[in-house]
Structure formats: C-alpha cells, structure tokens
Write a protein that holds these residues in place. Structure first.
Motif, PDB file in Angstrom:
ATOM      1  N   MET A 161       0.824  -1.133   0.007  1.00 30.32           N
ATOM      2  CA  MET A 161      -0.089   0.153  -0.119  1.00 30.32           C
ATOM      3  C   MET A 161       0.832   1.405  -0.165  1.00 30.32           C
ATOM      4  N   ASP A 162       0.282   2.409  -0.515  1.00 29.05           N
ATOM      5  CA  ASP A 162       1.031   3.677  -0.627  1.00 29.05           C
ATOM      6  C   ASP A 162       1.092   3.979   0.799  1.00 29.05           C
ATOM      7  N   ILE A 163       2.252   4.155   1.451  1.00 33.83           N
ATOM      8  CA  ILE A 163       2.205   4.527   2.880  1.00 33.83           C
ATOM      9  C   ILE A 163       1.675   5.998   3.031  1.00 33.83           C
ATOM     10  N   SER A 164       2.017   6.912   2.246  1.00 31.34           N
ATOM     11  CA  SER A 164       1.474   8.271   2.612  1.00 31.34           C
ATOM     12  C   SER A 164      -0.073   8.295   2.333  1.00 31.34           C
ATOM     13  N   LYS A 165      -0.707   7.524   1.596  1.00 35.70           N
ATOM     14  CA  LYS A 165      -2.154   7.549   1.328  1.00 35.70           C
ATOM     15  C   LYS A 165      -2.850   6.822   2.447  1.00 35.70           C
ATOM     16  N   HIS A 166      -2.176   5.761   2.987  1.00 36.64           N
ATOM     17  CA  HIS A 166      -2.527   4.985   4.084  1.00 36.64           C
ATOM     18  C   HIS A 166      -2.566   6.044   5.455  1.00 36.64           C
ATOM     19  N   LEU A 167      -1.652   6.598   5.686  1.00 42.89           N
ATOM     20  CA  LEU A 167      -1.355   7.486   6.735  1.00 42.89           C
ATOM     21  C   LEU A 167      -2.276   8.758   6.678  1.00 42.89           C
ATOM     22  N   ALA A 168      -2.506   9.338   5.326  1.00 40.16           N
ATOM     23  CA  ALA A 168      -3.323  10.446   5.274  1.00 40.16           C
ATOM     24  C   ALA A 168      -4.632  10.226   5.722  1.00 40.16           C
ATOM     25  N   GLU A 169      -5.328   8.863   5.210  1.00 41.09           N
ATOM     26  CA  GLU A 169      -6.560   8.585   5.609  1.00 41.09           C
ATOM     27  C   GLU A 169      -6.741   8.177   7.121  1.00 41.09           C
ATOM     28  N   GLU A 170      -5.666   7.727   7.677  1.00 43.45           N
ATOM     29  CA  GLU A 170      -5.799   7.515   9.168  1.00 43.45           C
ATOM     30  C   GLU A 170      -5.709   8.774  10.001  1.00 43.45           C
ATOM     31  N   TYR A 171      -5.098   9.766   9.591  1.00 41.70           N
ATOM     32  CA  TYR A 171      -5.068  10.966  10.452  1.00 41.70           C
ATOM     33  C   TYR A 171      -5.691  11.876   9.739  1.00 41.70           C
ATOM     34  N   LYS A 172      -6.492  11.821   8.560  1.00 42.18           N
ATOM     35  CA  LYS A 172      -7.555  12.438   8.057  1.00 42.18           C
ATOM     36  C   LYS A 172      -6.850  13.938   7.706  1.00 42.18           C
ATOM     37  N   VAL A 173      -5.697  13.536   7.052  1.00 46.34           N
ATOM     38  CA  VAL A 173      -5.128  14.919   6.264  1.00 46.34           C
ATOM     39  C   VAL A 173      -4.724  14.248   5.030  1.00 46.34           C
ATOM     40  N   SER A 174      -4.077  15.475   3.913  1.00 45.84           N
ATOM     41  CA  SER A 174      -3.693  15.145   2.827  1.00 45.84           C
ATOM     42  C   SER A 174      -2.474  14.287   2.568  1.00 45.84           C
ATOM     43  N   GLN A 175      -2.332  13.501   1.435  1.00 43.86           N
ATOM     44  CA  GLN A 175      -1.057  12.918   1.309  1.00 43.86           C
ATOM     45  C   GLN A 175       0.100  13.979   1.339  1.00 43.86           C
ATOM     46  N   ARG A 176      -0.004  14.954   0.758  1.00 44.84           N
ATOM     47  CA  ARG A 176       1.007  16.035   0.739  1.00 44.84           C
ATOM     48  C   ARG A 176       1.338  16.444   1.938  1.00 44.84           C
ATOM     49  N   THR A 177       0.497  16.371   2.846  1.00 43.79           N
ATOM     50  CA  THR A 177       0.847  16.820   4.269  1.00 43.79           C
ATOM     51  C   THR A 177       1.735  15.865   4.873  1.00 43.79           C
ATOM     52  N   ILE A 178       1.263  14.441   4.628  1.00 42.21           N
ATOM     53  CA  ILE A 178       2.079  13.365   5.233  1.00 42.21           C
ATOM     54  C   ILE A 178       3.470  13.349   4.578  1.00 42.21           C
TER      55      ILE A 178
END
Length: 279
Positions: A161-178
């Motif tokens: 899985m795309d780590i940035s996408k996974h964490l963005a969904e978990e913390y409710k922020v954008s992938q760019r933010t991650i």
C-alpha cells in the motif's frame, strides 16, 4: 547463646520467600536513559514542566513510568547478557522524582529490539491529545519515514500500500501533508538534540516550511546544526510547481471549512504562512 541466636536469624532470613517489592526497588535503581530515544519524547515548555513539578510535589507521581526490560547486549553492542532497564516513557516525571528523592511506580514491557521500541514510542505519542501542530507533524513524519523504508512495522503489514495514502486516511489529512511531515521530521533531525526540543515546543521563529526544506538537503548532516537561525537554501533548491501551489491552496480551503479546535486554527495559520513563502 548470642552466637546461636545470630546463626538462627541468618538461617531464618535465608529461608524467607522472594520479595517482589525488593525486585522492583532494585530495577528502579538501574533505570537507564538512552539519548537515542529522546527525540521520541514530547518536550514540555517551561510552564508545563513547572506545573508537572508542582503536581508531583503536592500529589506524588501517580502515573507509572514505562520501562523496557532487555539485556545490555541488546542496547549496547558487544556488552553482556546482564539485564537492562531502559526508560521509554516518563522522562520528565523521572527527572523530578530523582531531584526530590520521590517514589514512583514502573511498568515493564518487552520488545525484540530498539526499532520496535521506537515504533511503540511513536504510536504512543501520536495517541496523545495534547500535541501541538509541530509535534503532530513531527511524529507523523517519523512514522511515515520509518514505514516508507520498511523499518519496524510494529505489527503492521502494508502489503504494498502507498504509505502516504494510508497515513493520510488514518490521520485525516492530505497525502501532501504526510510527505511534508516526513521532510519536517528529517529537518528537525538536522539540529542538535537541545534545539530539536525547542523546535518541537512550538516557541521558535523558524517556519515549518523552512524546516521541511532543511529535511530535503543532503549537504547538512543529522545533529549538526547548532543555531535556530534561518539557513539559506542551497542553489539547487527546487521551486514549487503550479500543481503544488494548487494543492496547498486546496488544503487551506479544506482546513478553513473544517475548523473545530484551536489546533486546527493553528495549523491553518501555519499553512497560510507556508503558502505566502511560495508566492
């Protein structure tokens, strides 16, 4: 008779059952603090530290300190198999209790290695409710950077899985933010430990954007910056594209619509400042 009496005392004492209390006291005297783990501890402002100190002096140290039970060989290469006890949560409480010779409780945890400890500490910090925007960004960035290179999953399997996408969904922020968080964490690592703590306290004048840019630079080694003055960008610094500016504007708009706390407001102000630096 005196000799027989003392002999009897020694014999009786040698037959006493093992005391868990004595073992706990022995462990508390052998607690070790590793500098390598300090960056995974949320720093306190002077005011927060004073409040904590006052509470402990008045009410005692209520919350137990968390200690990693391991061996010296695991912590210090080429050492022995002797037991070692490393503090992983409660550093400020421990310092205060040592200063005033106060008692405290401990909880022992086991991990296979120090990488698993780091993952535990990051997850623990991210679960706290009182993180400021800098601390939240830093710990998200640490987790992103570690998972991106496949280190210490802490029982998490991403399965490609795309780590940035996974964490963005978990913390409710954008992938760019991650991804920015990842550079922010790398940027903070460029400073010496004392200055890292100052940055994370949220009291410095350095913008998050500038620290992110430091994180992208290969000409500055970790732990070498001894000042919080702005470092001029390298000649090869990349100028943000139109698409990146568009993404930043959309993120600001999303934050403005979903404001619900002081933390959200602080993050919105920070994002606006970052955008101004790119225009």
């Amino acid at each position: 008779m005196a000799k027989d009496f003392m002999s009897g005392i020694r014999k009786t004492t040698s037959q006493l059952p093992f005391s868990p209390f004595s073992e706990v006291e022995r462990i508390k005297k052998q607690i070790t603090i590793l500098e390598e783990l300090r960056q995974f501890i949320t720093p306190l402002t002077n005011e927060e530290y004073s409040v904590l100190e006052s509470n402990i002096l008045n009410q005692g140290c209520k919350d137990p300190l968390t200690v990693w039970e391991t061996t010296r060989k695991t912590v210090f290469p080429d050492d022995t198999e002797e037991r070692a006890y490393v503090l992983i949560d409660g550093h400020n409480r421990y310092t205060i209790c040592q200063k005033y010779d106060l008692d405290f409780k401990i909880v022992l945890l086991s991990f296979k290695d120090i990488e698993e400890v780091k993952d535990y500490m990051i997850d623990f910090q991210l679960g706290r409710r009182n993180l400021n925007p800098e601390q939240m960004s830093f710990f998200r960035g640490l987790r992103y950077n570690r998972e991106k290179v496949g280190k210490g999953k802490y029982d998490r399997e991403e399965g490609g899985m795309d780590i940035s996408k996974h964490l963005a969904e978990e913390y409710k922020v954008s992938q760019r933010t991650i991804k920015n968080d990842g550079n922010f964490a790398k940027g903070i690592a460029k400073f010496i430990p004392r200055l890292q703590q100052e940055v994370l306290s949220g009291t410095t004048a350095l913008s998050r954007t500038h620290i992110q840019e430091l994180g992208k630079r290969d000409d500055i080694a970790q732990g070498t910056l001894t000042t919080l003055e702005r470092i001029e960008p390298a000649e090869s610094s990349v100028v943000p594209t139109v698409d990146e500016l568009s993404i930043r504007k959309k993120e600001i708009a999303r934050l403005a619509v979903n404001l619900s706390s002081k933390t959200d407001y602080s993050l919105l102000l920070e994002k606006v400042k970052e955008l101004k630096n790119f225009i």
